[in-house]
Design a protein around this motif. Structure first.
Motif, PDB file in Angstrom:
ATOM      1  N   GLU A  99     -27.976  48.468 -19.314  1.00  0.00           N
ATOM      2  CA  GLU A  99     -28.895  48.033 -20.361  1.00  0.00           C
ATOM      3  C   GLU A  99     -30.146  48.910 -20.397  1.00  0.00           C
ATOM      4  O   GLU A  99     -30.572  49.455 -19.371  1.00  0.00           O
ATOM      5  CB  GLU A  99     -29.341  46.578 -20.148  1.00  0.00           C
ATOM      6  CG  GLU A  99     -28.241  45.552 -20.110  1.00  0.00           C
ATOM      7  CD  GLU A  99     -27.879  45.147 -18.696  1.00  0.00           C
ATOM      8  OE1 GLU A  99     -27.413  44.019 -18.495  1.00  0.00           O
ATOM      9  OE2 GLU A  99     -28.079  45.980 -17.786  1.00  0.00           O
ATOM     10  N   TRP A 145     -24.803  39.293 -25.078  1.00  0.00           N
ATOM     11  CA  TRP A 145     -26.045  39.187 -24.329  1.00  0.00           C
ATOM     12  C   TRP A 145     -26.332  37.756 -23.903  1.00  0.00           C
ATOM     13  O   TRP A 145     -26.198  36.825 -24.691  1.00  0.00           O
ATOM     14  CB  TRP A 145     -27.212  39.681 -25.189  1.00  0.00           C
ATOM     15  CG  TRP A 145     -27.091  41.105 -25.601  1.00  0.00           C
ATOM     16  CD1 TRP A 145     -26.475  41.593 -26.726  1.00  0.00           C
ATOM     17  CD2 TRP A 145     -27.584  42.252 -24.899  1.00  0.00           C
ATOM     18  NE1 TRP A 145     -26.557  42.965 -26.751  1.00  0.00           N
ATOM     19  CE2 TRP A 145     -27.236  43.390 -25.653  1.00  0.00           C
ATOM     20  CE3 TRP A 145     -28.295  42.431 -23.715  1.00  0.00           C
ATOM     21  CZ2 TRP A 145     -27.571  44.681 -25.254  1.00  0.00           C
ATOM     22  CZ3 TRP A 145     -28.626  43.712 -23.321  1.00  0.00           C
ATOM     23  CH2 TRP A 145     -28.259  44.817 -24.088  1.00  0.00           C
ATOM     24  N   ARG A 168     -29.547  35.661 -21.664  1.00  0.00           N
ATOM     25  CA  ARG A 168     -30.906  35.818 -21.168  1.00  0.00           C
ATOM     26  C   ARG A 168     -31.219  34.703 -20.172  1.00  0.00           C
ATOM     27  O   ARG A 168     -30.654  33.609 -20.244  1.00  0.00           O
ATOM     28  CB  ARG A 168     -31.928  35.828 -22.294  1.00  0.00           C
ATOM     29  CG  ARG A 168     -32.076  34.534 -23.074  1.00  0.00           C
ATOM     30  CD  ARG A 168     -33.024  34.737 -24.249  1.00  0.00           C
ATOM     31  NE  ARG A 168     -33.213  33.519 -25.024  1.00  0.00           N
ATOM     32  CZ  ARG A 168     -33.888  33.459 -26.162  1.00  0.00           C
ATOM     33  NH1 ARG A 168     -34.438  34.574 -26.678  1.00  0.00           N
ATOM     34  NH2 ARG A 168     -34.019  32.314 -26.806  1.00  0.00           N
ATOM     35  N   ARG A 199     -29.706  29.955 -17.722  1.00  0.00           N
ATOM     36  CA  ARG A 199     -29.260  31.132 -18.464  1.00  0.00           C
ATOM     37  C   ARG A 199     -28.646  30.667 -19.784  1.00  0.00           C
ATOM     38  O   ARG A 199     -27.927  29.666 -19.818  1.00  0.00           O
ATOM     39  CB  ARG A 199     -28.241  31.907 -17.649  1.00  0.00           C
ATOM     40  CG  ARG A 199     -27.780  33.208 -18.287  1.00  0.00           C
ATOM     41  CD  ARG A 199     -26.876  33.973 -17.333  1.00  0.00           C
ATOM     42  NE  ARG A 199     -25.717  33.204 -16.969  1.00  0.00           N
ATOM     43  CZ  ARG A 199     -24.953  33.469 -15.915  1.00  0.00           C
ATOM     44  NH1 ARG A 199     -25.237  34.501 -15.133  1.00  0.00           N
ATOM     45  NH2 ARG A 199     -23.898  32.732 -15.664  1.00  0.00           N
ATOM     46  N   VAL A 250     -27.258  34.563 -25.992  1.00  0.00           N
ATOM     47  CA  VAL A 250     -28.127  35.077 -27.042  1.00  0.00           C
ATOM     48  C   VAL A 250     -27.289  35.499 -28.244  1.00  0.00           C
ATOM     49  O   VAL A 250     -27.550  35.085 -29.373  1.00  0.00           O
ATOM     50  CB  VAL A 250     -28.959  36.271 -26.531  1.00  0.00           C
ATOM     51  CG1 VAL A 250     -29.798  36.854 -27.672  1.00  0.00           C
ATOM     52  CG2 VAL A 250     -29.837  35.851 -25.364  1.00  0.00           C
ATOM     53  N   ASP A 282     -38.990  34.015 -26.221  1.00  0.00           N
ATOM     54  CA  ASP A 282     -37.917  34.987 -26.021  1.00  0.00           C
ATOM     55  C   ASP A 282     -38.074  35.756 -24.714  1.00  0.00           C
ATOM     56  O   ASP A 282     -37.189  36.538 -24.344  1.00  0.00           O
ATOM     57  CB  ASP A 282     -37.880  35.982 -27.182  1.00  0.00           C
ATOM     58  CG  ASP A 282     -37.552  35.331 -28.508  1.00  0.00           C
ATOM     59  OD1 ASP A 282     -38.218  35.675 -29.514  1.00  0.00           O
ATOM     60  OD2 ASP A 282     -36.636  34.491 -28.545  1.00  0.00           O
ATOM     61  N   TYR A 312     -32.737  39.984 -19.939  1.00  0.00           N
ATOM     62  CA  TYR A 312     -31.582  40.015 -20.827  1.00  0.00           C
ATOM     63  C   TYR A 312     -30.454  40.799 -20.151  1.00  0.00           C
ATOM     64  O   TYR A 312     -30.670  41.926 -19.664  1.00  0.00           O
ATOM     65  CB  TYR A 312     -31.951  40.667 -22.153  1.00  0.00           C
ATOM     66  CG  TYR A 312     -32.751  39.754 -23.045  1.00  0.00           C
ATOM     67  CD1 TYR A 312     -34.059  39.392 -22.717  1.00  0.00           C
ATOM     68  CD2 TYR A 312     -32.201  39.235 -24.212  1.00  0.00           C
ATOM     69  CE1 TYR A 312     -34.792  38.527 -23.529  1.00  0.00           C
ATOM     70  CE2 TYR A 312     -32.922  38.387 -25.030  1.00  0.00           C
ATOM     71  CZ  TYR A 312     -34.214  38.037 -24.682  1.00  0.00           C
ATOM     72  OH  TYR A 312     -34.938  37.180 -25.486  1.00  0.00           O
ATOM     73  N   CYS A 331     -26.382  42.184 -20.369  1.00  0.00           N
ATOM     74  CA  CYS A 331     -25.187  42.506 -21.137  1.00  0.00           C
ATOM     75  C   CYS A 331     -23.973  42.031 -20.348  1.00  0.00           C
ATOM     76  O   CYS A 331     -23.940  42.172 -19.114  1.00  0.00           O
ATOM     77  CB  CYS A 331     -25.146  44.021 -21.350  1.00  0.00           C
ATOM     78  SG  CYS A 331     -23.694  44.646 -22.196  1.00  0.00           S
TER      79      CYS A 331
END
Length: 125
Positions: A6, A36, A38, A45, A48, A89, A93, A95
């Motif tokens: 990432e 994704w 986050r 967790r 996204v 937000d 993050y 992947c």
């Protein structure tokens, strides 16, 4: 060997934008579910955005209309364009790719075979 790397995280003010990228090796981004997650301190967790092998994208209500997931086949890269960022937000993050069951692409346990190391996104008010 599959690797997900990432990039693109950072610090922005509320209302700003960031673009996250997940460069993949050992796996073809267009052939499997990728997306994704986050994880913010003190919170669970959460998903996204994900895109399946057919190009269908999903978003939770919390990011719908603000975030856009995309796949660059030529670069074998997954991206997440994040606009109108909010302090909520703020998170690390991650992947992820290739869920152990197809249905986990959009719901259910976060059981994915491959994960990146994460990139931090911080949004200040």
């Amino acid at each position: 060997q599959v690797q997900l790397l990432e990039s693109g995280g950072g610090s922005v003010q509320a209302g700003g934008s960031l673009r996250l990228s997940c460069s993949a090796s050992g796996i073809t981004v267009s052939s499997t579910c990728m997306g994704w997650f986050r994880h913010a301190p003190g919170k669970e967790r959460e998903r996204v955005s994900f895109v399946d092998g057919y190009g269908r994208a999903t978003y939770p209500d919390s990011v719908k209309g603000r975030f856009t997931i995309s796949v660059d086949i030529a670069k074998n890269t997954l991206s997440l364009q994040m606009n109108s960022l909010e302090p909520e937000d703020t998170a690390m993050y991650f992947c992820a790719a290739d869920p152990v069951r197809d249905e986990y692409c959009t719901t259910g346990p976060h059981l994915f075979r491959y994960w990146g190391q994460g990139t931090q996104v911080t949004v200040s008010s």
